[in-house]
Write a protein that holds these residues in place. Structure first.
Motif, PDB file in Angstrom:
ATOM      1  N   GLU A  24       0.829  -1.211   0.000  1.00 13.06           N
ATOM      2  CA  GLU A  24       0.000   0.000   0.000  1.00 13.06           C
ATOM      3  C   GLU A  24       0.855   1.250   0.000  1.00 13.06           C
ATOM      4  N   LYS A  25       2.010   1.164   0.689  1.00 14.84           N
ATOM      5  CA  LYS A  25       2.890   2.329   0.706  1.00 14.84           C
ATOM      6  C   LYS A  25       3.870   2.305  -0.458  1.00 14.84           C
ATOM      7  N   GLY A  26       3.794   1.271  -1.304  1.00 12.20           N
ATOM      8  CA  GLY A  26       4.696   1.181  -2.446  1.00 12.20           C
ATOM      9  C   GLY A  26       6.128   0.855  -2.066  1.00 12.20           C
ATOM     10  N   GLN A  27       6.332   0.294  -0.854  1.00 11.92           N
ATOM     11  CA  GLN A  27       7.696   0.038  -0.402  1.00 11.92           C
ATOM     12  C   GLN A  27       8.096  -1.386  -0.738  1.00 11.92           C
ATOM     13  N   TRP A  28       8.509  -1.605  -1.977  1.00 10.75           N
ATOM     14  CA  TRP A  28       8.838  -2.947  -2.433  1.00 10.75           C
ATOM     15  C   TRP A  28      10.049  -3.518  -1.711  1.00 10.75           C
ATOM     16  N   TRP A  29      11.006  -2.608  -1.349  1.00 13.11           N
ATOM     17  CA  TRP A  29      12.200  -3.127  -0.670  1.00 13.11           C
ATOM     18  C   TRP A  29      11.814  -3.786   0.654  1.00 13.11           C
ATOM     19  N   LEU A  30      10.779  -3.214   1.300  1.00 11.78           N
ATOM     20  CA  LEU A  30      10.304  -3.771   2.555  1.00 11.78           C
ATOM     21  C   LEU A  30       9.623  -5.114   2.326  1.00 11.78           C
ATOM     22  N   VAL A  31       8.912  -5.215   1.195  1.00 10.03           N
ATOM     23  CA  VAL A  31       8.264  -6.481   0.852  1.00 10.03           C
ATOM     24  C   VAL A  31       9.305  -7.591   0.780  1.00 10.03           C
ATOM     25  N   PHE A  32      10.415  -7.300   0.072  1.00  8.51           N
ATOM     26  CA  PHE A  32      11.444  -8.329  -0.079  1.00  8.51           C
ATOM     27  C   PHE A  32      12.117  -8.647   1.244  1.00  8.51           C
ATOM     28  N   LEU A  33      12.275  -7.630   2.120  1.00 11.58           N
ATOM     29  CA  LEU A  33      12.857  -7.891   3.429  1.00 11.58           C
ATOM     30  C   LEU A  33      11.954  -8.801   4.252  1.00 11.58           C
ATOM     31  N   ILE A  34      10.645  -8.545   4.180  1.00 10.71           N
ATOM     32  CA  ILE A  34       9.725  -9.374   4.955  1.00 10.71           C
ATOM     33  C   ILE A  34       9.805 -10.831   4.505  1.00 10.71           C
ATOM     34  N   VAL A  35       9.775 -11.064   3.177  1.00  4.18           N
ATOM     35  CA  VAL A  35       9.823 -12.463   2.739  1.00  4.18           C
ATOM     36  C   VAL A  35      11.198 -13.065   2.969  1.00  4.18           C
ATOM     37  N   ALA A  36      12.259 -12.217   2.912  1.00  2.98           N
ATOM     38  CA  ALA A  36      13.593 -12.762   3.180  1.00  2.98           C
ATOM     39  C   ALA A  36      13.682 -13.255   4.624  1.00  2.98           C
ATOM     40  N   SER A  37      13.045 -12.535   5.559  1.00  6.03           N
ATOM     41  CA  SER A  37      13.105 -12.990   6.946  1.00  6.03           C
ATOM     42  C   SER A  37      12.335 -14.290   7.122  1.00  6.03           C
ATOM     43  N   SER A  38      11.278 -14.486   6.292  1.00  8.68           N
ATOM     44  CA  SER A  38      10.600 -15.785   6.336  1.00  8.68           C
ATOM     45  C   SER A  38      11.567 -16.894   5.977  1.00  8.68           C
ATOM     46  N   LEU A  39      12.406 -16.614   4.991  1.00  7.52           N
ATOM     47  CA  LEU A  39      13.376 -17.611   4.552  1.00  7.52           C
ATOM     48  C   LEU A  39      14.342 -17.943   5.689  1.00  7.52           C
ATOM     49  N   LEU A  40      14.742 -16.907   6.466  1.00 10.29           N
ATOM     50  CA  LEU A  40      15.620 -17.165   7.611  1.00 10.29           C
ATOM     51  C   LEU A  40      14.928 -18.064   8.621  1.00 10.29           C
ATOM     52  N   SER A  41      13.646 -17.792   8.860  1.00 10.00           N
ATOM     53  CA  SER A  41      12.911 -18.645   9.793  1.00 10.00           C
ATOM     54  C   SER A  41      12.892 -20.077   9.290  1.00 10.00           C
ATOM     55  N   LEU A  42      12.778 -20.218   7.955  1.00 14.87           N
ATOM     56  CA  LEU A  42      12.787 -21.566   7.383  1.00 14.87           C
ATOM     57  C   LEU A  42      14.061 -22.303   7.762  1.00 14.87           C
ATOM     58  N   ILE A  43      15.183 -21.567   7.770  1.00 15.55           N
ATOM     59  CA  ILE A  43      16.452 -22.234   8.051  1.00 15.55           C
ATOM     60  C   ILE A  43      16.446 -22.816   9.455  1.00 15.55           C
ATOM     61  N   TYR A  44      15.969 -22.051  10.462  1.00 11.57           N
ATOM     62  CA  TYR A  44      16.071 -22.648  11.790  1.00 11.57           C
ATOM     63  C   TYR A  44      15.036 -23.741  12.018  1.00 11.57           C
ATOM     64  N   VAL A  45      13.884 -23.644  11.359  1.00 11.89           N
ATOM     65  CA  VAL A  45      12.944 -24.759  11.448  1.00 11.89           C
ATOM     66  C   VAL A  45      13.549 -25.977  10.760  1.00 11.89           C
ATOM     67  N   TRP A  46      14.259 -25.729   9.658  1.00 12.18           N
ATOM     68  CA  TRP A  46      14.850 -26.841   8.923  1.00 12.18           C
ATOM     69  C   TRP A  46      15.929 -27.549   9.734  1.00 12.18           C
ATOM     70  N   ARG A  47      16.626 -26.793  10.603  1.00 12.85           N
ATOM     71  CA  ARG A  47      17.632 -27.441  11.450  1.00 12.85           C
ATOM     72  C   ARG A  47      16.980 -28.531  12.287  1.00 12.85           C
ATOM     73  N   PHE A  48      15.822 -28.203  12.847  1.00 17.51           N
ATOM     74  CA  PHE A  48      15.127 -29.218  13.631  1.00 17.51           C
ATOM     75  C   PHE A  48      14.714 -30.383  12.741  1.00 17.51           C
ATOM     76  N   VAL A  49      14.177 -30.079  11.550  1.00 19.33           N
ATOM     77  CA  VAL A  49      13.696 -31.147  10.674  1.00 19.33           C
ATOM     78  C   VAL A  49      14.833 -32.082  10.290  1.00 19.33           C
ATOM     79  N   GLU A  50      15.987 -31.509   9.960  1.00 16.94           N
ATOM     80  CA  GLU A  50      17.114 -32.370   9.554  1.00 16.94           C
ATOM     81  C   GLU A  50      17.530 -33.287  10.688  1.00 16.94           C
TER      82      GLU A  50
END
Lengths: 495, 494
Positions: free
Chosen positions: B410-436
């Motif tokens: 809504e604010k047109g802040q695409w860089w923030l959009v990518f930061l938000i999804v990038a942090s999801s990816l980081l969360s994936l890494i620590y969940v994946w540690r448990f899965v492995e």
């Protein structure tokens, strides 16, 4: 089985199969029977939907509504129908082959293998029948998750490393590119439904449309467009039936299927064509064209057979993307047909590669001199698969290539024409020598102490049957392409 | 019916009275029964209040029948009923679970005290959520904080005492800053009633004491809500406390602190003062992003699961503050809905970890090797809750991500959009540690998992089901959150 009940069944059958397979894990013969029975049941459900779709019907099923305009829903249209047919048809053959391979190589953790296979098919059906981009995204992610145990099946350190590249690239692209694109589409259009003519008409300027298209297509990492293709060769650590699944039945097919679906039903062919020369679609043609040539060049130099086949897949997938991006009616038909044609040809090639490994323990192309004499059925199937990749009759790859070429010429897209012609020559360059040397060059003298290689014959029977079936289908579809052609025409006509 | 009119008071009074009752009863079994009953009754009251508010708008209740603004007012509106439901709901689920959990983690002679402190903590948190008086907020804040310090110290590891002390020091600093802010506000407006303060502050809008009060309040509450970099107490507190305590505190304490922030920012100071006069939006954005990335990265390198998910909490709180920094209806909706979504998810995770600790004796990655074979349902539960932390569609966490990205778009802040999804990816890494570790390693031969009591399994399963339900049917969470956000943005004159 009515169409209304066939649609939920398409998801329910493989899920139930997975549970049953796990339940009977202590009795391998029963377990394998359950797999085959589930695959047969799934094909029956899909076939029940076919006449409805051919007649113009579009069965629908809404599961959940998360937010207004954001639903998890299924809706079968011609493109999805074709994908579902390919996937469910090939699952039976792949299961047959897997039985031969897993037992022939005395693989461990077989139950996990068959369960994850069934779950992969459930996710694939979800992708094929998704009614909107959100549902497609959900099942797309599930497919990545559920194929991971298959890719890392051997459990070695190399397998885990390959698995990490696989997961990292696929989840990375979908989370960072596809998810923002998905939310942006909803933000613009208030919905993510797949509709003929697309849902973004008139909402974005040309450059923004191009940027969004590239963002979306790169977000679909399973289409293996360069430079985000590395997961595909990395996934070669998997057992060959899994490679067949990845390359032919489900994973990469889900990738290019999603790309074509997004181009036709989200962006819309007309709106994209309206952006003119050098517009949004042309950027995609350039990317895909580069991938076709570059991947073929790598394949030319690869000695490991599976690696060569992997890069051939990268190249062939880019054919589909490029043909769809050319936006000509004939090339779009070609793109749709190629999804099926490549699936059949590639699975034949991978079956052959697995048979060679199981029977002769050979993995490199340079080791395959004269092997056609000992394994005539396998190499015969390989030859037919190779013909389909190159695009020569009597293989169905000729038909799809013909349409793609005609479409590119009709649109006067000479760069695309040049890429298709050039890559055909390259394909011939890295497939024909294998076939020639297998049949017409004498095998090397047997190495001393080569207990396995010496005196080997054909692969186990289930594997030979499977590869013969797919090879026969490749030829059959060349002569009888009516059903895929009808579905492709319906996609073009407006879904 | 006269009892119905007194529900706001009963919401706080019943758990408050139940606490000394458990001390008198002394026997752990009886104390447990009283505590569970109190929490279930509190939940029933919260539901009744929510229904009343939904029908007829905000409720006002004068304690002791002394009229506000001089008397203390309990005010139930869209936001406070949301918080009441969260706190009482989590307590209702964690208390039945806690008996089997503390059996192995707390010395038997202290069990009844556990329930006392738990009830006091619940009282404090409920009181903060319902009161409309600034000093009353401070009183309840102290009640909940002091009881939390005791609860953390009950952990069996010797470092639990240290963790409690660390939290005590930082928490007291925070509370002191908050009371200074309240004092300054009283000085400038002459009232302690929040609604009245909101009206009177217009006369002293922008004066230095008021801005100073805003600053003190922000820092004080940020200590309580563990906003990066004031989060130092959280990892130790969550790791060494008994698992039931971690579950309850992780799900509620920081969320109630956010509530205090929202209440003061929008209900007293007003949007204009907070966001226009001071660069609060930019500061919050920066700190939120720092929390999201730094804390999530630290989580990836942890070997103890409780510590790993504690750092994950700091990251998730970053999301809540990020939503707040947008200063838009969509952003606020994301923040408020994440209070609930994360509360439910983190509660489920710590309850699952409590089950793991009770079964295999510890919560480190080394001990949970091959856990998927030994405890398939528990491992699957951790993966499911992990998916909610990552934001996979179909789980509650996805809904928050959706609204956060929408707010940025809504604010047109695409860089923030990518930061938000990038942090999801980081969360994936620590969940994946448990899965492995849990799914792809062989189980240790020296560990035999003990049986899990159904009293632990069922409440945990309930929370996990909630994670999925709130991910698929968002009307239960998003609609109230949207209403609360709109109400807040309307400003102090409610």
């Amino acid at each position: 089985m009515t169409p209304e009940s066939a649609l939920p069944a398409v998801l329910a059958v493989p899920l139930a199969g997975a549970v049953l397979i796990a339940a009977v894990r202590r009795r391998p013969d029963l377990r394998e029977t359950v797999t085959l029975a589930t695959a047969a049941a799934l094909l029956a459900c899909v076939l029940a939907l076919l006449p409805v779709v051919l007649a113009g019907g579009r069965p629908e099923w809404v599961l959940f509504e998360l937010l207004p305009g954001l639903q998890i829903a299924l809706r079968v249209e011609p493109l999805g129908m074709l994908f579902a047919l390919v996937a469910s048809g090939l699952w039976i053959v792949n299961s047959l082959y897997s039985i031969g391979y897993m037992r022939g190589n005395r693989e461990s953790r077989q139950t996990r293998f068959y369960v994850c296979f069934a779950l992969s098919l459930a996710a694939t059906m979800g992708i094929a029948c998704a009614a909107n981009l959100f549902t497609l995204f959900l099942f797309y992610e599930l497919l990545t998750l559920v194929t991971y145990p298959l890719v890392t099946h051997h459990g070695t350190e190399a397998a885990r490393r390959g698995g990490r590249v696989y997961l990292g690239l696929l989840f990375g692209t979908s989370t960072i590119f596809l998810l923002p694109a998905l939310i942006f589409v909803w933000f613009l259009a208030g919905t993510t439904d797949f509709r003929p003519g697309g849902i973004l008409a008139g909402r974005l300027g040309h450059q923004e449309l191009a940027a969004l298209l590239l963002l979306t297509v790169y977000g679909i990492g399973k289409a293996a467009l360069m430079p985000l293709h590395r997961w595909l060769p990395a996934a070669m650590v998997a057992p060959t039936p899994v490679s067949a699944l990845l390359h032919a039945v489900a994973v990469v097919k889900a990738g290019v299927f999603s790309v074509v679906k997004v181009i036709v039903y989200i962006f819309g062919i007309e709106p994209l064509a309206a952006t003119g020369i050098g517009g949004a679609a042309d950027a995609l043609v350039a990317v895909a064209g580069f991938t076709i040539i570059a991947a073929s060049l790598v394949a030319l130099h690869a000695d490991n057979l599976k690696r060569r086949l992997a890069y051939s897949t990268v190249s062939q997938l880019a054919y589909v993307v490029m043909a769809a991006a050319v936006l000509a009616p004939l090339s779009v038909i070609g793109a749709v047909l190629h999804i099926a044609a490549h699936a059949l040809g590639k699975i034949t090639l991978f079956f052959a590669a697995g048979s060679i490994y199981t029977a002769a323990h050979k993995t490199e192309v340079s080791q395959l001199d004269g092997i056609g004499r000992r394994m005539p059925w396998t190499m015969g199937a390989f030859a037919i698969g190779a013909l389909s990749m190159i695009g020569l009759p009597p293989a169905v790859g000729f038909v799809s290539k013909w349409y793609m070429l005609s479409g590119a010429m009709a649109a006067q897209h000479w760069a695309a024409v040049a890429v298709i012609v050039g890559s055909t020559l390259l394909n011939a360059g890295y497939f024909l020598p294998i076939v020639y040397r297998a049949f017409f060059v004498a095998p090397p003298p047997a190495e001393d102490g080569d207990v396995h290689g010496h005196g080997h014959g054909e692969a186990p029977l289930p594997m030979v049957i499977a590869s013969s079936i797919t090879a026969a289908a490749t030829v059959l579809l060349f002569f009888l392409p009516e059903v895929p052609l009808a579905l492709a025409r319906q996609v073009l006509a407006g879904g | 019916m006269s009892l119905a009119t007194h529900l706001p008071a009963l919401q706080v009074v019943l758990p408050l009275l139940a606490a000394p009752l458990t001390v008198l009863l002394r026997r752990a079994g009886l104390a447990y029964a009283v505590a569970v009953a109190a929490s279930w009754v509190a939940l029933a009251i919260a539901i009744a209040l929510a229904l009343q508010v939904g029908r007829g708008g905000a409720l006002s209740y004068a304690i002791g029948n002394w009229a506000p603004p001089l008397g203390i007012e309990y005010r139930v509106d869209a936001l406070s009923s949301f918080m009441l439901l969260l706190v009482s709901g989590i307590a209702s689920v964690v208390l039945p679970y806690s008996r089997a959990s503390i059996e192995r983690e707390v010395p038997p002679q202290q069990h009844y005290l556990f329930y006392t402190m738990f009830l006091l903590c619940m009282t404090g948190l409920l009181g903060i959520s319902i009161t409309g008086d600034a000093f009353n907020i401070f009183v309840f804040l102290e009640i909940s904080s002091l009881s939390t310090y005791v609860l953390i110290a009950l952990g069996r590891d010797r470092r639990a005492l240290l963790a409690a002390y660390q939290y005590l020091v930082m928490g007291t600093i925070g509370a002191t800053f908050i009371v200074i802010a309240i004092g300054l506000l009283y000085l400038m407006t002459g009232t302690l009633n929040l609604a009245d303060m909101g009206r009177r502050i217009a006369a002293v809008h922008g004066t230095r004491p008021v801005l100073a009060a805003l600053a003190f309040l922000t820092v004080g509450v940020s200590l309580k809500l563990a906003l990066f970099p004031l989060h130092q107490w959280l990892p130790n507190a969550y790791t060494y406390a008994p698992s039931a305590v971690s579950a309850f505190v992780a799900a509620t304490a920081t969320k109630v602190a956010v509530y205090v922030l929202l209440r003061f920012y929008f209900g007293v100071f007003g949007e204009a003062q907070v966001f226009d006069r001071l660069p609060m939006a930019q500061m919050m954005l920066l700190l939120a992003l720092a929390g999201m990335f730094a804390a999530t990265t630290m989580a990836i390198f942890q070997t103890d699961l409780k510590r790993l998910f504690a750092y994950s909490s700091v990251g998730q709180i970053g999301y809540i503050i990020l939503g707040l920094s947008f200063d838009s209806a969509t952003g606020l909706t994301a923040s408020i809905v994440h209070l609930f979504n994360h509360g439910v998810t983190k509660g489920a995770i710590f309850m699952l970890l409590g089950i793991v600790v009770a079964s295999v004796g510890g919560g480190t990655l080394a001990r949970v090797q091959g856990l998927a074979r030994l405890m398939p349902w528990t491992s699957a539960g951790i993966v499911l809750a992990g998916m909610s932390l990552i934001g996979v569609p179909g789980t509650a966490g996805f809904v928050t991500k959706w609204y956060l990205v929408l707010a940025a778009l809504e604010k047109g802040q695409w860089w923030l959009v990518f930061l938000i999804v990038a942090s999801s990816l980081l969360s994936l890494i620590y969940v994946w540690r448990f899965v492995e570790v849990a799914y792809f390693r062989e189980p240790r031969r020296d560990i035999l998992p003990a049986a899990i009591s159904p009293w632990m399994a069922i409440p945990t399963a309930l929370l996990l089901v909630a994670v999925v339900i709130f991910g698929l049917d968002t009307s239960y969470t998003v609609d109230p959150a949207m209403r609360a956000a709109e109400m807040l943005l309307q400003g102090p004159n409610r």
